[in-house]
Write a protein that holds these residues in place. Structure first.
Motif, PDB file in Angstrom:
ATOM      1  N   ARG A  50      15.636 -70.358  44.037  1.00  0.00           N
ATOM      2  CA  ARG A  50      14.510 -70.610  43.146  1.00  0.00           C
ATOM      3  C   ARG A  50      13.485 -69.514  43.353  1.00  0.00           C
ATOM      4  NH1 ARG A  50      13.960 -75.978  45.036  1.00  0.00           N
ATOM      5  NH2 ARG A  50      15.212 -77.453  43.857  1.00  0.00           N
ATOM      6  N   ALA A  51      12.785 -69.202  42.288  1.00  0.00           N
ATOM      7  CA  ALA A  51      11.764 -68.156  42.365  1.00  0.00           C
ATOM      8  C   ALA A  51      10.574 -68.630  43.199  1.00  0.00           C
ATOM      9  CB  ALA A  51      11.300 -67.775  40.972  1.00  0.00           C
ATOM     10  N   THR A  52      10.092 -67.747  44.055  1.00  0.00           N
ATOM     11  CA  THR A  52       8.859 -67.983  44.802  1.00  0.00           C
ATOM     12  C   THR A  52       7.666 -67.867  43.863  1.00  0.00           C
ATOM     13  OG1 THR A  52       9.742 -67.239  46.918  1.00  0.00           O
ATOM     14  CG2 THR A  52       7.365 -66.979  46.598  1.00  0.00           C
ATOM     15  N   LYS A  53       6.643 -68.700  44.086  1.00  0.00           N
ATOM     16  CA  LYS A  53       5.394 -68.592  43.336  1.00  0.00           C
ATOM     17  C   LYS A  53       4.321 -68.075  44.277  1.00  0.00           C
ATOM     18  CE  LYS A  53       2.294 -70.981  40.181  1.00  0.00           C
ATOM     19  NZ  LYS A  53       1.985 -72.252  39.451  1.00  0.00           N
ATOM     20  N   THR A  54       3.704 -66.943  43.916  1.00  0.00           N
ATOM     21  CA  THR A  54       2.711 -66.300  44.771  1.00  0.00           C
ATOM     22  C   THR A  54       1.333 -66.375  44.123  1.00  0.00           C
ATOM     23  OG1 THR A  54       4.321 -64.830  45.809  1.00  0.00           O
ATOM     24  CG2 THR A  54       2.031 -64.095  45.812  1.00  0.00           C
ATOM     25  N   PHE A  55       0.315 -66.596  44.975  1.00  0.00           N
ATOM     26  CA  PHE A  55      -1.053 -66.796  44.506  1.00  0.00           C
ATOM     27  C   PHE A  55      -1.941 -65.693  45.082  1.00  0.00           C
ATOM     28  CE2 PHE A  55       1.200 -70.726  45.175  1.00  0.00           C
ATOM     29  CZ  PHE A  55       1.054 -71.393  43.965  1.00  0.00           C
ATOM     30  N   GLN A  63      -3.970 -62.239  53.421  1.00  0.00           N
ATOM     31  CA  GLN A  63      -4.233 -61.633  52.117  1.00  0.00           C
ATOM     32  C   GLN A  63      -3.814 -62.507  50.951  1.00  0.00           C
ATOM     33  OE1 GLN A  63      -1.848 -58.128  52.704  1.00  0.00           O
ATOM     34  NE2 GLN A  63      -3.615 -56.876  53.255  1.00  0.00           N
ATOM     35  N   GLY A  64      -2.799 -63.341  51.148  1.00  0.00           N
ATOM     36  CA  GLY A  64      -2.274 -64.116  50.030  1.00  0.00           C
ATOM     37  C   GLY A  64      -1.527 -65.337  50.498  1.00  0.00           C
ATOM     38  N   GLN A  65      -1.046 -66.115  49.519  1.00  0.00           N
ATOM     39  CA  GLN A  65      -0.301 -67.344  49.780  1.00  0.00           C
ATOM     40  C   GLN A  65       0.886 -67.408  48.829  1.00  0.00           C
ATOM     41  OE1 GLN A  65      -2.756 -70.965  50.042  1.00  0.00           O
ATOM     42  NE2 GLN A  65      -4.556 -69.687  49.661  1.00  0.00           N
ATOM     43  N   SER A  66       1.966 -68.014  49.293  1.00  0.00           N
ATOM     44  CA  SER A  66       3.148 -68.178  48.449  1.00  0.00           C
ATOM     45  C   SER A  66       3.805 -69.513  48.719  1.00  0.00           C
ATOM     46  CB  SER A  66       4.176 -67.067  48.723  1.00  0.00           C
ATOM     47  OG  SER A  66       3.665 -65.791  48.409  1.00  0.00           O
ATOM     48  N   ASP A  67       4.330 -70.133  47.661  1.00  0.00           N
ATOM     49  CA  ASP A  67       5.266 -71.238  47.803  1.00  0.00           C
ATOM     50  C   ASP A  67       6.655 -70.628  47.801  1.00  0.00           C
ATOM     51  OD1 ASP A  67       3.610 -73.428  48.092  1.00  0.00           O
ATOM     52  OD2 ASP A  67       3.497 -73.841  45.950  1.00  0.00           O
ATOM     53  N   ILE A  68       7.150 -70.321  49.003  1.00  0.00           N
ATOM     54  CA  ILE A  68       8.452 -69.669  49.131  1.00  0.00           C
ATOM     55  C   ILE A  68       9.546 -70.600  48.593  1.00  0.00           C
ATOM     56  CG2 ILE A  68      10.145 -68.745  50.769  1.00  0.00           C
ATOM     57  CD1 ILE A  68       7.674 -66.981  50.524  1.00  0.00           C
ATOM     58  N   GLY A  69      10.428 -70.063  47.787  1.00  0.00           N
ATOM     59  CA  GLY A  69      11.552 -70.830  47.272  1.00  0.00           C
ATOM     60  C   GLY A  69      11.196 -71.849  46.207  1.00  0.00           C
ATOM     61  N   GLY A  70       9.989 -71.763  45.640  1.00  0.00           N
ATOM     62  CA  GLY A  70       9.608 -72.668  44.564  1.00  0.00           C
ATOM     63  C   GLY A  70       9.805 -74.132  44.880  1.00  0.00           C
ATOM     64  N   PRO A  71       9.179 -74.671  45.946  1.00  0.00           N
ATOM     65  CA  PRO A  71       9.333 -76.097  46.242  1.00  0.00           C
ATOM     66  C   PRO A  71       9.042 -76.953  45.017  1.00  0.00           C
ATOM     67  CG  PRO A  71       8.100 -75.011  47.996  1.00  0.00           C
ATOM     68  CD  PRO A  71       8.249 -74.014  46.897  1.00  0.00           C
ATOM     69  N   LEU A  72       9.720 -78.090  44.916  1.00  0.00           N
ATOM     70  CA  LEU A  72       9.582 -78.945  43.745  1.00  0.00           C
ATOM     71  C   LEU A  72       8.197 -79.556  43.624  1.00  0.00           C
ATOM     72  CD1 LEU A  72      13.069 -80.683  43.908  1.00  0.00           C
ATOM     73  CD2 LEU A  72      12.326 -78.893  42.328  1.00  0.00           C
ATOM     74  N   VAL A  73       7.470 -79.631  44.734  1.00  0.00           N
ATOM     75  CA  VAL A  73       6.071 -80.058  44.725  1.00  0.00           C
ATOM     76  C   VAL A  73       5.237 -78.891  45.238  1.00  0.00           C
ATOM     77  CG1 VAL A  73       4.392 -81.712  45.615  1.00  0.00           C
ATOM     78  CG2 VAL A  73       6.728 -82.451  45.134  1.00  0.00           C
ATOM     79  N   PRO A  74       4.235 -78.431  44.492  1.00  0.00           N
ATOM     80  CA  PRO A  74       3.434 -77.287  44.944  1.00  0.00           C
ATOM     81  C   PRO A  74       2.719 -77.575  46.258  1.00  0.00           C
ATOM     82  CG  PRO A  74       3.062 -77.731  42.610  1.00  0.00           C
ATOM     83  CD  PRO A  74       3.849 -78.893  43.141  1.00  0.00           C
ATOM     84  N   GLY A  75       2.564 -76.549  47.067  1.00  0.00           N
ATOM     85  CA  GLY A  75       1.817 -76.660  48.305  1.00  0.00           C
ATOM     86  C   GLY A  75       0.364 -76.291  48.114  1.00  0.00           C
ATOM     87  N   GLU A 101      12.109 -73.185  51.816  1.00  0.00           N
ATOM     88  CA  GLU A 101      11.086 -73.753  50.944  1.00  0.00           C
ATOM     89  C   GLU A 101       9.893 -74.144  51.815  1.00  0.00           C
ATOM     90  OE1 GLU A 101      12.511 -77.024  48.587  1.00  0.00           O
ATOM     91  OE2 GLU A 101      14.148 -75.861  47.717  1.00  0.00           O
ATOM     92  N   PHE A 102       8.749 -73.466  51.624  1.00  0.00           N
ATOM     93  CA  PHE A 102       7.553 -73.785  52.408  1.00  0.00           C
ATOM     94  C   PHE A 102       6.355 -73.032  51.858  1.00  0.00           C
ATOM     95  CE2 PHE A 102       9.030 -69.869  54.252  1.00  0.00           C
ATOM     96  CZ  PHE A 102       7.967 -69.259  54.918  1.00  0.00           C
ATOM     97  N   ARG A 103       5.141 -73.488  52.217  1.00  0.00           N
ATOM     98  CA  ARG A 103       3.914 -72.750  51.903  1.00  0.00           C
ATOM     99  C   ARG A 103       3.676 -71.723  53.005  1.00  0.00           C
ATOM    100  NH1 ARG A 103      -1.023 -72.389  48.759  1.00  0.00           N
ATOM    101  NH2 ARG A 103       0.332 -73.287  47.144  1.00  0.00           N
ATOM    102  N   PHE A 104       3.449 -70.475  52.592  1.00  0.00           N
ATOM    103  CA  PHE A 104       3.340 -69.335  53.494  1.00  0.00           C
ATOM    104  C   PHE A 104       2.008 -68.634  53.255  1.00  0.00           C
ATOM    105  CE2 PHE A 104       5.220 -64.817  54.274  1.00  0.00           C
ATOM    106  CZ  PHE A 104       4.840 -64.828  55.600  1.00  0.00           C
ATOM    107  N   LEU A 105       1.219 -68.455  54.312  1.00  0.00           N
ATOM    108  CA  LEU A 105      -0.003 -67.664  54.276  1.00  0.00           C
ATOM    109  C   LEU A 105       0.314 -66.339  54.947  1.00  0.00           C
ATOM    110  CD1 LEU A 105      -2.542 -70.378  55.551  1.00  0.00           C
ATOM    111  CD2 LEU A 105      -1.423 -70.191  53.307  1.00  0.00           C
TER     112      LEU A 105
END
Length: 256
Positions: A50-55, A63-75, A101-105
Motif C-alpha cells: 500500500r502507498a505510504t501517506k506523507t505529511f 522534519q516530517g511524518q508518514s503513515d508507512i504502508g497506508g494503514p487502514l486507520v490514519p495515525g 504499517e505504522f506512524r513514523f516521525l
C-alpha cells in the motif's frame, strides 16, 4: 472500531477480499488479523503493498511524518515541548515481515547517528506485540530496507533488520524483558549507527546507557530517514505509544 477507506493503490488478492468485516469498517486482509489464542499473524503476500501517506508536518526535532504502508486507520502524533514527549497514535498490523504499517516521525540524515528515548504505553491493554521503535529506513515505502530497536508492550526489546527492499525482517534475538524478565519495562532504549555498524543500547532501571549485544552490519545510502514510530499490531485498532526525552545526534557515541 474506526471508520476508514482503503488507500489508493491497495491490491487485494481473492483470499484477502473474502475477509468478512462489519459495516463501516475497512476490509482487513485475513493474514493481518491477530485473531488466534496465540495472537498469530502471517506474512503478507509477496506482492502486497500500500502507498505510504506523507505529511508536511514538522514535529519536535523531526522534519516530517508518514503513515508507512497506508494503514487502514490514519495515525496522528503530538509533541509537548514542556514535557518533551511525543505521543503517537497508530493502528497498523505490524512492523515486520516484508512490509510495515505504522506512524513514523522522521528526519533525513546522513552519516553516524545516536538516537535514544524513554518509551511508555499509557493505554492499558493486552500488550502482545504493540511496539515503539527507533528506526533507520532507506525510504518511506512499506518494504524499505531498515533497522530498528523495538520495545514491545511486554517490555521485550530487540534489534531487527530488513537487509534489503522487500526482504523478510530478521531478529537477531538480542532480547531483554518479556518472558526473560517478567514485569520489567526498560526505562530507556537507543540505537547507534557508526559507519555500517548499528547497535542497540538500553537502560533498564536508570543506569547509564550500555550496548546490549553485538552490532548488525547494514549499509544505507545518504540521506536516509531516522526517527521514531509506533504500531498497535492491530490493522484497524488504534493504540498509543509515548516517547519522552528524545535525543538525536548526527554522531556516534552520543547516546545518553
Amino acid at each position: 472500531m474506526f471508520a476508514a477507506t482503503l488507500c489508493a493503490g491497495t491490491r487485494l488478492l481473492p483470499a484477502q477480499a473474502a475477509a468478512v468485516q462489519t459495516p463501516g469498517t475497512p476490509e482487513v486482509p485475513d493474514w493481518a488479523l491477530p485473531g488466534s489464542p496465540t495472537h498469530k499473524q502471517y506474512a503478507p503476500p509477496v506482492d502486497f503493498h500500500r502507498a505510504t501517506k506523507t505529511f508536511d508536518q514538522p514535529i519536535g526535532v523531526f522534519q516530517g511524518q508518514s503513515d508507512i504502508g497506508g494503514p487502514l486507520v490514519p495515525g496522528s502524533a503530538t509533541y509537548d515541548a514542556a514535557t518533551k514527549q511525543y505521543t503517537i497514535n497508530s493502528a497498523g498490523y505490524n512492523i515486520w515481515y516484508t512490509r510495515d504499517e505504522f506512524r513514523f516521525l522522521w528526519k533525513k540524515m546522513s552519516g553516524d547517528i545516536s538516537l535514544a528515548a524513554d518509551g511508555t504505553f499509557p493505554i492499558p491493554s493486552t500488550p502482545h506485540d504493540r511496539k515503539i521503535v527507533l528506526i533507520l529506513r532507506q525510504d518511506l515505502e512499506d518494504d524499505s530496507k531498515e533497522i530498528m530497536v523495538g520495545e514491545h508492550g511486554t517490555g521485550m526489546v530487540h534489534l531487527a533488520a530488513r537487509s534489503q527492499k522487500n526482504a523478510e525482517i530478521k531478529d537477531m534475538q538480542y532480547r531483554i524483558g518479556g518472558s526473560l524478565l517478567p514485569a520489567v519495562m526498560p526505562q530507556r532504549i537507543g540505537i547507534q549507527k557508526h559507519g555500517d555498524e548499528v547497535a542497540m543500547f538500553i537502560s533498564v532501571k536508570g543506569e547509564p546507557m550500555h550496548q546490549f549485544g553485538p552490532p548488525l552490519s547494514i549499509h544505507f545510502d545518504g540521506p536516509f530517514y531516522v526517527g521514531v514510530g509506533f504500531c498497535s499490531h492491530y490493522p484497524v485498532t488504534v493504540d498509543t505509544g509515548v516517547l519522552a526525552n528524545v535525543t538525536l545526534e548526527n554522531s556516534a557515541e552520543k547516546l545518553h
